[in-house]
Design a protein around this motif. Structure first.
Motif, PDB file in Angstrom:
ATOM      1  N   PHE A 140       0.836  -1.200   0.000  1.00  0.00           N
ATOM      2  CA  PHE A 140       0.000   0.000   0.000  1.00  0.00           C
ATOM      3  C   PHE A 140       0.872   1.250   0.000  1.00  0.00           C
ATOM      4  O   PHE A 140       0.592   2.214  -0.712  1.00  0.00           O
ATOM      5  CB  PHE A 140      -0.918   0.032   1.223  1.00  0.00           C
ATOM      6  N   GLY A 141       1.933   1.247   0.818  1.00  0.00           N
ATOM      7  CA  GLY A 141       2.818   2.393   0.935  1.00  0.00           C
ATOM      8  C   GLY A 141       3.483   2.788  -0.368  1.00  0.00           C
ATOM      9  O   GLY A 141       3.913   3.932  -0.529  1.00  0.00           O
ATOM     10  N   GLU A 142       3.579   1.865  -1.314  1.00  0.00           N
ATOM     11  CA  GLU A 142       4.130   2.179  -2.629  1.00  0.00           C
ATOM     12  C   GLU A 142       3.130   2.950  -3.484  1.00  0.00           C
ATOM     13  O   GLU A 142       3.504   3.564  -4.484  1.00  0.00           O
ATOM     14  CB  GLU A 142       4.521   0.893  -3.353  1.00  0.00           C
ATOM     15  N   TYR A 143       1.851   2.919  -3.105  1.00  0.00           N
ATOM     16  CA  TYR A 143       0.797   3.515  -3.925  1.00  0.00           C
ATOM     17  C   TYR A 143       0.068   4.674  -3.266  1.00  0.00           C
ATOM     18  O   TYR A 143      -0.474   5.535  -3.971  1.00  0.00           O
ATOM     19  CB  TYR A 143      -0.231   2.438  -4.311  1.00  0.00           C
ATOM     20  N   VAL A 144       0.003   4.709  -1.937  1.00  0.00           N
ATOM     21  CA  VAL A 144      -0.737   5.763  -1.239  1.00  0.00           C
ATOM     22  C   VAL A 144       0.037   6.220  -0.004  1.00  0.00           C
ATOM     23  O   VAL A 144       0.749   5.430   0.618  1.00  0.00           O
ATOM     24  CB  VAL A 144      -2.156   5.296  -0.806  1.00  0.00           C
ATOM     25  N   ASP A 145      -0.118   7.491   0.338  1.00  0.00           N
ATOM     26  CA  ASP A 145       0.439   7.999   1.589  1.00  0.00           C
ATOM     27  C   ASP A 145      -0.539   7.763   2.731  1.00  0.00           C
ATOM     28  O   ASP A 145      -0.145   7.439   3.833  1.00  0.00           O
ATOM     29  CB  ASP A 145       0.742   9.494   1.483  1.00  0.00           C
ATOM     30  N   ASP A 146      -1.834   7.963   2.456  1.00  0.00           N
ATOM     31  CA  ASP A 146      -2.885   7.767   3.454  1.00  0.00           C
ATOM     32  C   ASP A 146      -3.732   6.574   3.036  1.00  0.00           C
ATOM     33  O   ASP A 146      -4.188   6.503   1.885  1.00  0.00           O
ATOM     34  CB  ASP A 146      -3.791   9.000   3.541  1.00  0.00           C
ATOM     35  N   TYR A 147      -3.953   5.644   3.972  1.00  0.00           N
ATOM     36  CA  TYR A 147      -4.831   4.528   3.665  1.00  0.00           C
ATOM     37  C   TYR A 147      -6.220   5.056   3.320  1.00  0.00           C
ATOM     38  O   TYR A 147      -6.700   5.992   3.956  1.00  0.00           O
ATOM     39  CB  TYR A 147      -4.974   3.591   4.871  1.00  0.00           C
TER      40      TYR A 147
END
Length: 147
Positions: free
Chosen positions: A98-105
């Motif tokens: 997820f961290g590779e695609y978004v800063d905030d969940y």
């Protein structure tokens, strides 16, 4: 576009998701269910939940980019998995991807389902993105403009 994370004090602190987003401005993009199909239509990484999760995120990012945004614009996801326990066992790795695609969940929900359209699929995600109207045009619109 203004994007504000909503975390009511009477709810548990979210981990791996956010309770909600308040969005002002922007265009809403409805993200169809994406499984781990590659460009050939076949499931990538059969039997590998994390490999499939990576492909699903890549597919969602491609839809966002085509609409003129990015995966950062995803504000809501429904996650459908074949095995909830396996997903929970890999939460740390899922978080890294997820961290590779978004800063905030995004705001999220997780569902265990009995099967998917593609028999080898282990995961599918669908949801919403809100794309800033000031962000450029989609790749398709840019290509049409240059012709």
């Amino acid at each position: 576009m203004d994007k504000e994370i909503v975390t009511p004090p009477e709810l548990a602190e979210p981990r791996g998701f956010n309770h909600g987003f308040l969005i002002e401005g922007g265009k809403t993009l409805y993200l169809a269910g994406q499984d781990a199909s590659g460009s050939d239509g076949e499931i990538v990484a059969p039997g590998d939940l994390l490999g499939q999760f990576e492909q699903v995120m890549s597919n969602l990012a491609a839809v966002c980019e085509e609409a003129g945004g990015s995966s950062e614009d995803i504000v809501k996801l429904n996650v459908y998995v074949a095995d909830r326990d396996e997903y929970r066992e890999h939460l740390a790795e899922v978080g890294e991807i997820f961290g590779e695609y978004v800063d905030d969940y995004p705001a999220m929900a997780l569902f265990e389902v009995s099967g998917f359209y593609m028999p080898d699929a282990l995961i599918e995600m669908e949801g919403f993105a809100v794309i800033d109207e000031a962000d450029g045009t989609s790749e398709r619109e840019a290509g049409e403009a240059s012709e």
